[in-house]
Enzyme design. Structure first.
Site, PDB file in Angstrom:
ATOM      1  N   ALA A 106      31.105  42.874  48.698  1.00 10.28           N
ATOM      2  CA  ALA A 106      30.205  43.957  48.284  1.00 10.28           C
ATOM      3  C   ALA A 106      29.981  43.885  46.780  1.00 10.28           C
ATOM      4  O   ALA A 106      30.124  44.875  46.059  1.00 10.28           O
ATOM      5  CB  ALA A 106      30.758  45.319  48.698  1.00 10.28           C
TER       6      ALA A 106
ATOM      7  N   HIS B 136      28.731  43.693  42.964  1.00  8.91           N
ATOM      8  CA  HIS B 136      27.778  44.447  42.157  1.00  8.91           C
ATOM      9  C   HIS B 136      27.853  43.917  40.722  1.00  8.91           C
ATOM     10  O   HIS B 136      28.494  42.894  40.451  1.00  8.91           O
ATOM     11  CB  HIS B 136      28.071  45.949  42.211  1.00  8.91           C
ATOM     12  CG  HIS B 136      29.507  46.310  41.969  1.00  8.91           C
ATOM     13  ND1 HIS B 136      30.157  46.072  40.767  1.00  8.91           N
ATOM     14  CD2 HIS B 136      30.439  46.887  42.774  1.00  8.91           C
ATOM     15  CE1 HIS B 136      31.389  46.497  40.831  1.00  8.91           C
ATOM     16  NE2 HIS B 136      31.607  46.987  42.041  1.00  8.91           N
TER      17      HIS B 136
ATOM     18  N   HIS C 164      31.252  42.998  39.248  1.00  2.33           N
ATOM     19  CA  HIS C 164      31.745  41.681  39.653  1.00  2.33           C
ATOM     20  C   HIS C 164      30.986  40.572  38.931  1.00  2.33           C
ATOM     21  O   HIS C 164      31.585  39.568  38.512  1.00  2.33           O
ATOM     22  CB  HIS C 164      31.573  41.491  41.164  1.00  2.33           C
ATOM     23  CG  HIS C 164      32.359  42.456  41.996  1.00  2.33           C
ATOM     24  ND1 HIS C 164      31.757  43.450  42.741  1.00  2.33           N
ATOM     25  CD2 HIS C 164      33.694  42.587  42.207  1.00  2.33           C
ATOM     26  CE1 HIS C 164      32.689  44.139  43.384  1.00  2.33           C
ATOM     27  NE2 HIS C 164      33.869  43.649  43.065  1.00  2.33           N
TER      28      HIS C 164
ATOM     29  N   GLN D 242      46.444  48.218  38.975  1.00  2.00           N
ATOM     30  CA  GLN D 242      46.447  46.923  39.660  1.00  2.00           C
ATOM     31  C   GLN D 242      46.586  45.780  38.667  1.00  2.00           C
ATOM     32  O   GLN D 242      47.399  44.865  38.856  1.00  2.00           O
ATOM     33  CB  GLN D 242      45.150  46.754  40.461  1.00  2.00           C
ATOM     34  CG  GLN D 242      44.933  45.357  41.021  1.00  2.00           C
ATOM     35  CD  GLN D 242      43.650  45.247  41.808  1.00  2.00           C
ATOM     36  OE1 GLN D 242      43.556  45.744  42.912  1.00  2.00           O
ATOM     37  NE2 GLN D 242      42.645  44.601  41.230  1.00  2.00           N
TER      38      GLN D 242
ATOM     39  N   LEU E 262      31.147  51.388  37.967  1.00  2.00           N
ATOM     40  CA  LEU E 262      30.657  50.659  39.126  1.00  2.00           C
ATOM     41  C   LEU E 262      31.787  50.427  40.115  1.00  2.00           C
ATOM     42  O   LEU E 262      32.895  50.040  39.748  1.00  2.00           O
ATOM     43  CB  LEU E 262      30.067  49.320  38.691  1.00  2.00           C
ATOM     44  CG  LEU E 262      28.714  49.367  37.983  1.00  2.00           C
ATOM     45  CD1 LEU E 262      28.267  47.974  37.596  1.00  2.00           C
ATOM     46  CD2 LEU E 262      27.665  50.019  38.878  1.00  2.00           C
ATOM     47  N   SER E 263      31.499  50.657  41.387  1.00  2.00           N
ATOM     48  CA  SER E 263      32.464  50.464  42.454  1.00  2.00           C
ATOM     49  C   SER E 263      31.715  50.179  43.746  1.00  2.00           C
ATOM     50  O   SER E 263      30.617  50.726  43.969  1.00  2.00           O
ATOM     51  CB  SER E 263      33.334  51.712  42.632  1.00  2.00           C
ATOM     52  OG  SER E 263      34.102  51.627  43.826  1.00  2.00           O
TER      53      SER E 263
END
Length: 329
Positions: free
Chosen positions: A28, A30, A33, A153, A184-185
């Site tokens: 997914a 965006h 990334h 993380q 953004l996610s």
């Protein structure tokens, strides 16, 4: 042209030239990334190789979380990865990553993995570190890049690499935001227009905390510039800070910052958003030491992370920013 690889054997058969940089994703893709991939391209250079992994890891989804509805958009992911500069996309099946079923031996995140996100999502970080370790072994990179939006993380991956002597460099890449500030996610696509307006409170709260912190640091710096006399009070008053002028000496001699005030400024925004329609349901707001994700005290100096997690409707979102306490005068 970006090559799609499905097995580790296909990946290992590639002839390596220069450095290999890896960007791990759950798909997914965006612009966040894409920024990671472009950064990886710059690190690898024209003679190196950029590999993007696309794998929705079942180990890091708890009961009732969105594993089944997590978006899977491989065709679009390939296009985005290629445009950003990836040489290959490694998109293995679950059976390729876990050939014997769920692994009996796993990485344990330790005490840091039980705080904040770990407390809200038990077992999440154990599953995350296990798949990251496996993908690092499978892709064999020189450098791996991760977004700072997932600050806990990133901290845990760095700790694992250091503690377990992985021979790889870990690079954190700043959070990419929409024009209105929303981080953004891949989960943003779940938000209705009304939910998205509520979700903006996450970043607004963080920036309210940052603004309070910057104002405090600026006031302390100004107070130090003038001797502890009437002249200092007059100078501060001239800047429109008459209240601060009254206790300018105390401000100048104070501890490097006021974490409680930062938390309070952020919390005010979140409390207001709890009354929105739909409401924001706060999971946590924390101001922590990034080395172990414990809450910082009033005498803390150095870099800290202001982190927030909340649910809007059925969607859970996280965000964070970095603050530095005790900046040089």
């Amino acid at each position: 042209m970006t090559t799609l690889l499905r097995t580790a054997d296909e990946l290992h058969a590639r002839v390596r030239r220069g450095r290999r940089a890896v960007v791990m994703t759950m798909g997914a893709l965006h612009e966040g990334h894409a920024t990671l991939i472009r950064t990886a391209r710059g690190i690898a250079g024209p003679d190196g190789e950029v590999v993007v992994t696309v794998f929705v890891n079942p180990l890091q989804f708890g009961q009732g979380e969105d594993l089944d509805r997590y978006p899977r958009t491989l065709e679009a992911d390939l296009e985005i990865a290629g445009q950003a500069g990836a040489d290959a996309v490694f998109a293995p099946a679950v059976e390729e990553v876990y050939p014997g079923g769920e692994p009996q031996v796993r990485i344990t995140a330790g005490p840091m993995g039980e705080r904040l996100e770990g407390a809200s999502r038990p077992g999440h970080f154990d599953g995350m570190l296990t798949v990251v370790a496996k993908l690092l072994h499978l892709t064999r990179p020189d450098v791996a890049l991760y977004g700072q939006k997932d600050a806990q993380q990133l901290a845990l991956i760095r700790r694992m690499v250091r503690d377990l002597n992985f021979g790889v460099e870990i690079v954190g890449v700043p959070t990419v935001r929409e024009d209105d500030g929303l981080a953004l996610s891949s989960r943003n696509r779940y938000l209705s227009p009304q939910e998205r307006r509520t979700a903006l409170a996450l970043s607004q709260a963080l920036f309210a905390g940052l603004d309070r912190h910057v104002a405090q640091e600026a006031l302390r710096a100004r107070a130090r510039e003038v001797p502890a006399t009437r002249a200092r009070a007059e100078a501060l008053s001239a800047l429109g800070e008459s209240r601060a002028a009254a206790d300018a000496h105390a401000v100048a001699e104070a501890t490097p910052g006021n974490p409680a005030a930062v938390r309070a400024a952020a919390r005010l925004v979140l409390d207001d958003a709890a009354r929105f329609d739909p409401p924001l349901e706060l999971d946590y707001l924390a101001l922590v030491d990034p080395s172990d994700f414990t809450e910082i005290g009033d005498d803390f100096t150095g870099e800290a992370v202001l982190a927030v997690a909340a649910r809007v409707g059925a969607t859970r979102l996280i965000d964070n920013i970095s603050l530095t306490f005790g900046a040089a005068s």
